[in-house]
Design a protein around this motif. Structure first.
Motif, mmCIF file in Angstrom:
data_model
loop_
_atom_site.group_PDB
_atom_site.id
_atom_site.type_symbol
_atom_site.label_atom_id
_atom_site.label_comp_id
_atom_site.label_asym_id
_atom_site.label_seq_id
_atom_site.Cartn_x
_atom_site.Cartn_y
_atom_site.Cartn_z
ATOM 1 N N PRO A 206 0.722 -0.913 -0.281
ATOM 2 C CA PRO A 206 -0.068 0.090 -0.059
ATOM 3 C C PRO A 206 0.605 1.000 0.462
ATOM 4 O O PRO A 206 0.459 2.114 -0.533
ATOM 5 N N GLY A 207 1.625 1.238 1.017
ATOM 6 C CA GLY A 207 2.996 2.638 1.053
ATOM 7 C C GLY A 207 3.024 2.418 -0.458
ATOM 8 O O GLY A 207 3.249 4.056 -1.017
ATOM 9 N N ILE A 208 4.129 1.416 -0.855
ATOM 10 C CA ILE A 208 4.845 1.884 -2.689
ATOM 11 C C ILE A 208 3.640 2.362 -3.249
ATOM 12 O O ILE A 208 4.243 3.177 -4.550
ATOM 13 N N ALA A 209 2.589 1.368 -3.703
ATOM 14 C CA ALA A 209 1.180 2.082 -4.019
ATOM 15 C C ALA A 209 1.037 3.361 -3.740
ATOM 16 O O ALA A 209 0.790 4.155 -4.821
ATOM 17 N N ALA A 210 0.632 4.110 -3.382
ATOM 18 C CA ALA A 210 0.523 5.275 -2.493
ATOM 19 C C ALA A 210 1.915 6.110 -3.111
ATOM 20 O O ALA A 210 1.386 7.877 -3.595
ATOM 21 N N ALA A 211 3.098 5.502 -3.192
ATOM 22 C CA ALA A 211 4.392 7.047 -3.662
ATOM 23 C C ALA A 211 4.015 7.051 -5.226
ATOM 24 O O ALA A 211 4.250 8.249 -6.143
ATOM 25 N N VAL A 212 3.602 6.253 -5.752
ATOM 26 C CA VAL A 212 3.681 5.244 -6.819
ATOM 27 C C VAL A 212 2.601 6.695 -7.750
ATOM 28 O O VAL A 212 3.148 7.391 -8.549
ATOM 29 N N LEU A 213 1.945 6.441 -6.871
ATOM 30 C CA LEU A 213 0.122 7.221 -7.641
ATOM 31 C C LEU A 213 0.307 8.391 -7.274
ATOM 32 O O LEU A 213 -0.238 10.307 -7.835
ATOM 33 N N ALA A 214 1.161 9.184 -6.566
ATOM 34 C CA ALA A 214 1.499 10.267 -5.619
ATOM 35 C C ALA A 214 2.595 11.046 -6.811
ATOM 36 O O ALA A 214 2.185 11.773 -7.092
ATOM 37 N N LEU A 215 3.686 10.024 -7.058
ATOM 38 C CA LEU A 215 4.380 11.064 -8.405
ATOM 39 C C LEU A 215 3.749 10.783 -8.892
ATOM 40 O O LEU A 215 3.659 12.391 -10.474
#
Length: 298
Positions: A206-215
């Motif tokens: 979930p943390g990685i997915a959130a970082a990618v989406l934010a980018l």
């Protein structure tokens, strides 16, 4: 610059400074190619939705070559290089190395126009080099394997932004939103062949997915909308305010969320780099109505 535009400016700097935080979180897990493919794809989809609402057209038949050239130097190549460097370097170091883009741009412009570098610009280049050496040399990340290659990659990414700026000034005029939207799609196509070279080394969380989406959505999509609003309000002539504010937030987010160390060398090295960049570009802070904003690196 009125209060509303100043707030937009600070918010934009905070978002683009945060891009290095998100890359530092996700690049070691996904690898640079997968991360950037997802970043530009999410950005393209978001901007496509916005363009549909605003009835903005790309005019691909007329501008597709332009989108590929600008997309390569302004998105695909520098994004990949920064993501590659983010596997090793801290978010704070990345944000400061990114701030050298205007310095490389001024130097490249002088070479392109065959004009000698003036005394002030020469001093600025020396200071910028000293600042980078101080920042990287004393930071503990310099001891990590591959740190030298990572620093070179980040500096090359900043140089790529300067090439994009030089090209954009000489290219035919294309509406700013179309530039952002079109180059995200061409970047997504250009990153595809690189995917087999840098496979993901971890799995989505979930943390990685959130970082990618934010980018993709925040740092590339929403940030461009804020940026274009600032262009509309304050112009595009010469001010480099966002570029100078980005490292402040890059260092801050790295310290707050990744517990990166802010040493004396971080503050002094960053300050020297920014002073050197200011000398090379002739930047003078102006906060009156005449203040303007030029294309920053992010």
């Amino acid at each position: 610059m009125n209060t509303a535009n100043l707030l937009r400016l600070i918010l934009l700097a905070a978002i683009w400074g945060g891009s290095f935080l998100f890359m530092r979180i996700s690049a070691p897990v996904l690898g640079p190619a997968v991360l950037i493919e997802l970043r530009v794809l999410f950005a393209a989809l978001f901007l496509a939705a916005v363009g549909l609402v605003l009835k903005k057209r790309l005019h691909l038949r007329a501008h597709w070559k332009h989108y590929f050239i600008l997309g390569f130097f302004n998105s695909a190549l520098p994004f990949l290089l920064f993501a590659f460097a983010a596997r090793t370097l801290s978010a704070s170091v990345l944000s400061v190395l990114n701030a050298t883009a205007p310095m490389w741009g001024a130097l490249l412009g002088a070479v392109w126009s065959r004009q000698a570098v003036g005394l002030k610009s020469g001093i600025g280049l020396v200071l910028g080099t000293v600042g980078v050496a101080l920042l990287v040399g004393f930071d503990h990340v310099a001891a990590r394997p591959g740190a030298g290659i990572a620093v070179a990659a980040a500096l090359l990414a900043a140089f790529s932004y300067s090439v994009a700026s030089l090209y954009a000034r000489s290219a035919k005029s294309v509406e700013p939103f179309a530039n952002a939207h079109g180059t995200m799609w061409t970047s997504a196509l250009m990153v595809l062949p690189v995917l087999p070279l840098f496979p993901a080394t971890g799995s989505f969380t979930p943390g990685i997915a959130a970082a990618v989406l934010a980018l993709g959505v925040l740092c590339s999509g929403i940030a461009y909308i804020l940026y274009f609003k600032l262009i509309e309000e304050v112009g595009t002539t010469s001010a480099l305010t966002v570029t100078f504010l980005n490292p402040v937030f890059g260092i801050l987010w790295g310290a707050l969320f990744l517990h990166e160390t802010i040493g004396w060398y971080t503050i002094v090295g960053s300050a020297i780099v920014l002073v050197g960049t200011a000398l090379v570009t002739g930047f003078v802070p102006r906060f009156g109505r005449a203040a303007a904003l030029s294309a920053p690196a992010k």
